[in-house]
Scaffold this motif. Structure first.
Motif, PDB file in Angstrom:
ATOM      1  N   GLU A  83       0.844  -1.195   0.000  1.00 37.91           N
ATOM      2  CA  GLU A  83       0.000   0.000   0.000  1.00 37.91           C
ATOM      3  C   GLU A  83       0.882   1.249   0.000  1.00 37.91           C
ATOM      4  O   GLU A  83       1.899   1.311   0.706  1.00 37.91           O
ATOM      5  N   LYS A  84       0.503   2.235  -0.775  1.00 38.58           N
ATOM      6  CA  LYS A  84       1.245   3.493  -0.797  1.00 38.58           C
ATOM      7  C   LYS A  84       0.839   4.330   0.407  1.00 38.58           C
ATOM      8  O   LYS A  84      -0.334   4.580   0.645  1.00 38.58           O
ATOM      9  N   ILE A  85       1.826   4.763   1.174  1.00 39.74           N
ATOM     10  CA  ILE A  85       1.593   5.574   2.367  1.00 39.74           C
ATOM     11  C   ILE A  85       2.265   6.934   2.156  1.00 39.74           C
ATOM     12  O   ILE A  85       3.424   7.007   1.745  1.00 39.74           O
ATOM     13  N   THR A  86       1.532   7.989   2.460  1.00 44.18           N
ATOM     14  CA  THR A  86       2.060   9.347   2.317  1.00 44.18           C
ATOM     15  C   THR A  86       1.922  10.084   3.643  1.00 44.18           C
ATOM     16  O   THR A  86       0.849  10.095   4.244  1.00 44.18           O
ATOM     17  N   VAL A  87       3.012  10.667   4.084  1.00 42.69           N
ATOM     18  CA  VAL A  87       3.028  11.463   5.315  1.00 42.69           C
ATOM     19  C   VAL A  87       3.285  12.916   4.939  1.00 42.69           C
ATOM     20  O   VAL A  87       4.245  13.223   4.227  1.00 42.69           O
ATOM     21  N   THR A  88       2.404  13.794   5.420  1.00 40.24           N
ATOM     22  CA  THR A  88       2.529  15.221   5.126  1.00 40.24           C
ATOM     23  C   THR A  88       2.638  16.000   6.432  1.00 40.24           C
ATOM     24  O   THR A  88       1.799  15.860   7.324  1.00 40.24           O
ATOM     25  N   PHE A  89       3.706  16.817   6.524  1.00 42.25           N
ATOM     26  CA  PHE A  89       3.888  17.651   7.717  1.00 42.25           C
ATOM     27  C   PHE A  89       4.868  18.772   7.416  1.00 42.25           C
ATOM     28  O   PHE A  89       5.883  18.559   6.754  1.00 42.25           O
ATOM     29  N   ALA A  90       4.542  19.971   7.872  1.00 47.38           N
ATOM     30  CA  ALA A  90       5.434  21.138   7.786  1.00 47.38           C
ATOM     31  C   ALA A  90       5.941  21.352   6.356  1.00 47.38           C
ATOM     32  O   ALA A  90       7.147  21.472   6.118  1.00 47.38           O
ATOM     33  N   ASN A  91       5.009  21.336   5.403  1.00 44.18           N
ATOM     34  CA  ASN A  91       5.335  21.570   3.990  1.00 44.18           C
ATOM     35  C   ASN A  91       6.198  20.476   3.377  1.00 44.18           C
ATOM     36  O   ASN A  91       6.825  20.687   2.333  1.00 44.18           O
ATOM     37  N   GLN A  92       6.251  19.332   4.032  1.00 44.69           N
ATOM     38  CA  GLN A  92       6.938  18.178   3.460  1.00 44.69           C
ATOM     39  C   GLN A  92       5.924  17.084   3.151  1.00 44.69           C
ATOM     40  O   GLN A  92       4.945  16.914   3.884  1.00 44.69           O
ATOM     41  N   GLU A  93       6.188  16.350   2.086  1.00 40.72           N
ATOM     42  CA  GLU A  93       5.353  15.199   1.730  1.00 40.72           C
ATOM     43  C   GLU A  93       6.270  14.049   1.358  1.00 40.72           C
ATOM     44  O   GLU A  93       7.047  14.141   0.402  1.00 40.72           O
ATOM     45  N   LYS A  94       6.189  12.962   2.134  1.00 41.66           N
ATOM     46  CA  LYS A  94       7.045  11.810   1.915  1.00 41.66           C
ATOM     47  C   LYS A  94       6.184  10.564   1.723  1.00 41.66           C
ATOM     48  O   LYS A  94       5.232  10.346   2.476  1.00 41.66           O
TER      49      LYS A  94
ATOM     50  N   GLY B  30       3.271  -5.392   5.581  1.00 34.45           N
ATOM     51  CA  GLY B  30       2.509  -4.176   5.824  1.00 34.45           C
ATOM     52  C   GLY B  30       3.273  -3.118   6.605  1.00 34.45           C
ATOM     53  O   GLY B  30       2.692  -2.120   7.032  1.00 34.45           O
ATOM     54  N   LYS B  31       4.572  -3.308   6.798  1.00 36.19           N
ATOM     55  CA  LYS B  31       5.370  -2.327   7.532  1.00 36.19           C
ATOM     56  C   LYS B  31       5.767  -1.180   6.614  1.00 36.19           C
ATOM     57  O   LYS B  31       6.060  -1.392   5.434  1.00 36.19           O
ATOM     58  N   TRP B  32       5.797   0.034   7.182  1.00 29.68           N
ATOM     59  CA  TRP B  32       6.207   1.192   6.403  1.00 29.68           C
ATOM     60  C   TRP B  32       6.979   2.185   7.264  1.00 29.68           C
ATOM     61  O   TRP B  32       6.816   2.229   8.477  1.00 29.68           O
ATOM     62  N   MET B  33       7.822   2.967   6.609  1.00 30.07           N
ATOM     63  CA  MET B  33       8.550   4.041   7.285  1.00 30.07           C
ATOM     64  C   MET B  33       8.931   5.106   6.265  1.00 30.07           C
ATOM     65  O   MET B  33       9.375   4.784   5.156  1.00 30.07           O
ATOM     66  N   VAL B  34       8.735   6.349   6.630  1.00 30.44           N
ATOM     67  CA  VAL B  34       9.258   7.470   5.852  1.00 30.44           C
ATOM     68  C   VAL B  34      10.146   8.291   6.779  1.00 30.44           C
ATOM     69  O   VAL B  34      10.072   8.167   8.001  1.00 30.44           O
ATOM     70  N   LYS B  35      10.980   9.132   6.186  1.00 26.05           N
ATOM     71  CA  LYS B  35      11.851   9.988   6.982  1.00 26.05           C
ATOM     72  C   LYS B  35      11.677  11.434   6.549  1.00 26.05           C
ATOM     73  O   LYS B  35      11.965  11.790   5.400  1.00 26.05           O
ATOM     74  N   LEU B  36      11.180  12.246   7.488  1.00 26.10           N
ATOM     75  CA  LEU B  36      11.055  13.674   7.230  1.00 26.10           C
ATOM     76  C   LEU B  36      12.435  14.316   7.303  1.00 26.10           C
ATOM     77  O   LEU B  36      13.276  13.919   8.110  1.00 26.10           O
ATOM     78  N   GLU B  37      12.645  15.308   6.462  1.00 24.26           N
ATOM     79  CA  GLU B  37      13.900  16.055   6.514  1.00 24.26           C
ATOM     80  C   GLU B  37      13.938  16.893   7.795  1.00 24.26           C
ATOM     81  O   GLU B  37      12.900  17.154   8.404  1.00 24.26           O
ATOM     82  N   PRO B  38      15.145  17.303   8.230  1.00 20.00           N
ATOM     83  CA  PRO B  38      15.266  18.050   9.494  1.00 20.00           C
ATOM     84  C   PRO B  38      14.282  19.211   9.593  1.00 20.00           C
ATOM     85  O   PRO B  38      14.076  19.962   8.629  1.00 20.00           O
TER      86      PRO B  38
END
Length: 510
Positions: A53-64, A72-80
Motif C-alpha cells: 500500500e502506498k503511504i504518504t506522510v505530510t507535515f510542515a510543507n513536506q510530503e514523503k 505491511g510495515k512502512w517508514m518514511v523519513k522527514l527532513e530536518p
C-alpha cells in the motif's frame, strides 16, 4: 480436489484475505496528537498498513511517500525540522487517512532507569509547584510491561500533562527555559530494574556474563511460566509478580525500550545503578533468597555501561545520541555482604565505587555525568532532593546539545603535585572556587605509599586546594568525596559541587 479439502482451502484463502484487508493504516503509538518531534535531524515516521500500500506522510510543507512491505510495515523519513512552538497537524494517508494534531517541534529526550527516575512529581513539592507553568512540555509515559521478544509497538500515548517523573519533568521544565524550545519527554522507567533488564539480547555476544544470565533464563521453565501467567492474567498481575517481572533480564528492554527506536531524539537520561550496587565486584550465585542478585557488580558496571550506550546508538542509528548519566547520590548503606559501613570512610564498600564506574562513560563522546555527591539521604535510598538533579541535567543538555554558553558542571580534578609535605590539587571549572558554608573544604583524604588514609586539612588557594596531615610526611595519593555519604562543601562560583575523584587509579572526569 475432495470436497473437504476444497472447503478447507476456501477457508484458508478467506482467512488470508481477511487478514490482509483487516490490517488498517496505523502509525506507531509514538505518533499521536500532542507529540513533540525532534528538531534539526531526520525524523522517521513508521507504522502498519496493508501490504503493498502506498503511504504518504505530510507535515510542515513536506510530503514523503513509501510502499509498505510484504508484512505491511512502512517508514518514511522527514527532513530536518525547525523548532516550532505552534501546534501543527500531520496527515498519514493510504487507503484511509489519519490526521494528528497539535504537534510541536523541539527537543525530545528519553528518561529511563529505576525507582529514582520513576519517583513521582507529587513527592517533590519544589518540582510539583512548577506544574502550572509550562506551555510547551509534552510527555509520553511508557506502560510497565515485559515481553519475551522485541515488541513491535510501545504501550503509551503523548499528553499535554507533565511527566509523572519528578526528575524528568523538572529536567524538561528547566531545559525549556534555558533553550527556549518545546520539550518532549518519553518516560520509560521501572523501579528496581537492573541495567541487565534494559539490555538487548544480542549484547550476549559482547558480554560473557550476560550470555550466562540469558542462558540460565532461557533454561528456567519455572520462571518462563511464571512470567507468562502474569502476562495472561485478566485482572493484571499482583504486586509480587510485578517485582518478579521487572527483576528479570532483557524482557523489560524488549517491551519498554526496543519499540521506541528509531524515534528521533536528542538523547537519553539514565538514572539507574542502585540495583547493581549489591556487590562490589563479580556476579553472585543465585540462591532462593537472592534470586534477583544475578547482576553485575559496581566495578564492572562502567565498562558494561559503555557497551550499552554504544549498542543503543546502533539501535537508533545515531552516533551523536547524547547520554546523560545521573550519578548515584549519597547513601549510607554498603553491599549485600557488608551492609553496615562507615558512610564517611574512603575505603568502605560503598556507592563510591559505583560513582567511579558511572564516570567511565565519559570515555565515550557525547556523554555527560550529573554530579549529585552533595545530595542524597543517609538512610533513604529514595531521597526527595530531585530539584538540583533536574536543574543540573538541564544545564548539561543546554551546554552540550544546544551549545548554550552556560557553566554546566562543578570543579573536576585536573592535576596533583607534591610540594614538600603538602599535596596541591588543581581543578577544571574552578572559577570562583569556594565552600558553600564558608568553612574549610571537607571530604578530602590523603595517604602515603602505605595507603593508610587520613582526613586532610584542606585550604583553598585561588583555584587549587592545599592538603596536608601532620602524621603524613610523604603524601602521595588523594581521595575526595570517595565514600557512601560524604560531607562535602566545595563548589565553584556557580555553586555547582566538585566531582568525586581519587588519584590512586587511572581516573578522569568531564
Amino acid at each position: 480436489m475432495k470436497p473437504f479439502a476444497f472447503i478447507s482451502f476456501i477457508v484458508l484463502i478467506t482467512s488470508m484475505i481477511y487478514t490482509v484487508y483487516a490490517q488498517e493504516l496505523k502509525p506507531s503509538n509514538l505518533f499521536s496528537n500532542h507529540m513533540v518531534l525532534q528538531s534539526g535531524m531526520e525524523v522517521p515516521v513508521w507504522g502498519d498498513a496493508k501490504p503493498n500500500e502506498k503511504i504518504t506522510v505530510t507535515f510542515a510543507n513536506q510530503e514523503k511517500s513509501t510502499i509498505t512491505d510484504a508484512k505491511g510495515k512502512w517508514m518514511v523519513k522527514l527532513e530536518p525540522l525547525g523548532v516550532s512552538k505552534i501546534g501543527r497537524s500531520m496527515s498519514i494517508s493510504g487507503h484511509s487517512k489519519i490526521t494528528l494534531s497539535d504537534i510541536l517541534v523541539g527537543e525530545v529526550w528519553i528518561c529511563s532507569g529505576q525507582s529514582n527516575m520513576e519517583f513521582k512529581v507529587d513527592n517533590v513539592p519544589e518540582i510539583k509547584s512548577l506544574k502550572p507553568i509550562p506551555n510547551h512540555i509534552r510527555s509520553f509515559e511508557v506502560k510497565h510491561t515485559v515481553s519475551f521478544e522485541e515488541a513491535q509497538d510501545v504501550n503509551g500515548h503523548w499528553s499535554t500533562s507533565p511527566s509523572t517523573s519528578a526528575v524528568a519533568f523538572g529536567f524538561a521544565f528547566f531545559l525549556e527555559t534555558l533553550g527556549d524550545v518545546p520539550v518532549g519527554i518519553i518516560n520509560t522507567s521501572w523501579g528496581s530494574t537492573s541495567i541487565e533488564a534494559w539490555m538487548p539480547r544480542d549484547m550476549t555476544e559482547q558480554l560473557p556474563y550476560f550470555k550466562t544470565i540469558m542462558s540460565e533464563f532461557d533454561s528456567d521453565t519455572l520462571t518462563q511460566n511464571k512470567i507468562q501467567k502474569a502476562l495472561d492474567a485478566s485482572n493484571g498481575w499482583s504486586k509480587e509478580e510485578d517485582v518478579f517481572l521487572r527483576r528479570q533480564p532483557n524482557i523489560v528492554y524488549n517491551a519498554m525500550m526496543s519499540p521506541l527506536a528509531p524515534y528521533a531524539c536528542k538523547g537519553l537520561v539514565w538514572y539507574q545503578g542502585e540495583r547493581n550496587t549489591r556487590y562490589l565486584s563479580g556476579m553472585p550465585e543465585v540462591t532462593e533468597t537472592n534470586w534477583f542478585h544475578r547482576v553485575a557488580g559496581m566495578k564492572e558496571y562502567g565498562d558494561i555501561l559503555k557497551f550499552w550506550v554504544e549498542r543503543y546508538r546502533t539501535q537508533w542509528n545515531n552516533e551523536y545520541m547524547h547520554f546523560s548519566i545521573v550519578m548515584l547520590p549519597g547513601y549510607g548503606k554498603g553491599t549485600y555482604n557488608s551492609p553496615e559501613i562507615d558512610s564517611k570512610s574512603p575505603t568502605a564498600p560503598s556507592w563510591a565505587w559505583m560513582r567511579e564506574s558511572q564516570l567511565k562513560i565519559l570515555e565515550l563522546p557525547y556523554t555527560t555525568v550529573v554530579n549529585t555527591i552533595d545530595l542524597g539521604d543517609e538512610k533513604n535510598i529514595h531521597p526527595t532532593d530531585k530539584l538540583p538533579i533536574a536543574q543540573r541535567l538541564a544545564l548539561k543538555a543546554a551546554k552540550y546539545t544546544l551549545n548554550k554558553d552556560v557553566i554546566a558542571e562543578g570543579p573536576t580534578f585536573k592535576t596533583l603535585k607534591k610540594e614538600n609535605n603538602v599535596m596541591v590539587v588543581k581543578f577544571n571549572q574552578a572559577k570562583g572556587l569556594k565552600t558553600k558554608d564558608n568553612k574549610a573544604p571537607t571530604g578530602f583524604w590523603i595517604a602515603d605509599e602505605s595507603l593508610q588514609w587520613k582526613p586532610a586539612i584542606a585550604k583553598i588557594q585561588d583555584e587549587t586546594i592545599l592538603l596536608s596531615h601532620d602524621k603524613i610526611t610523604q603524601p602521595k595519593y588523594v581521595r575526595y568525596a570517595f565514600s557512601g555519604k560524604p560531607d562535602v562543601n566545595l563548589v565553584n562560583g556557580e555553586n555547582l559541587p566538585a566531582y568525586p575523584f581519587r588519584t590512586d587509579s587511572d581516573y578522569s572526569t568531564k
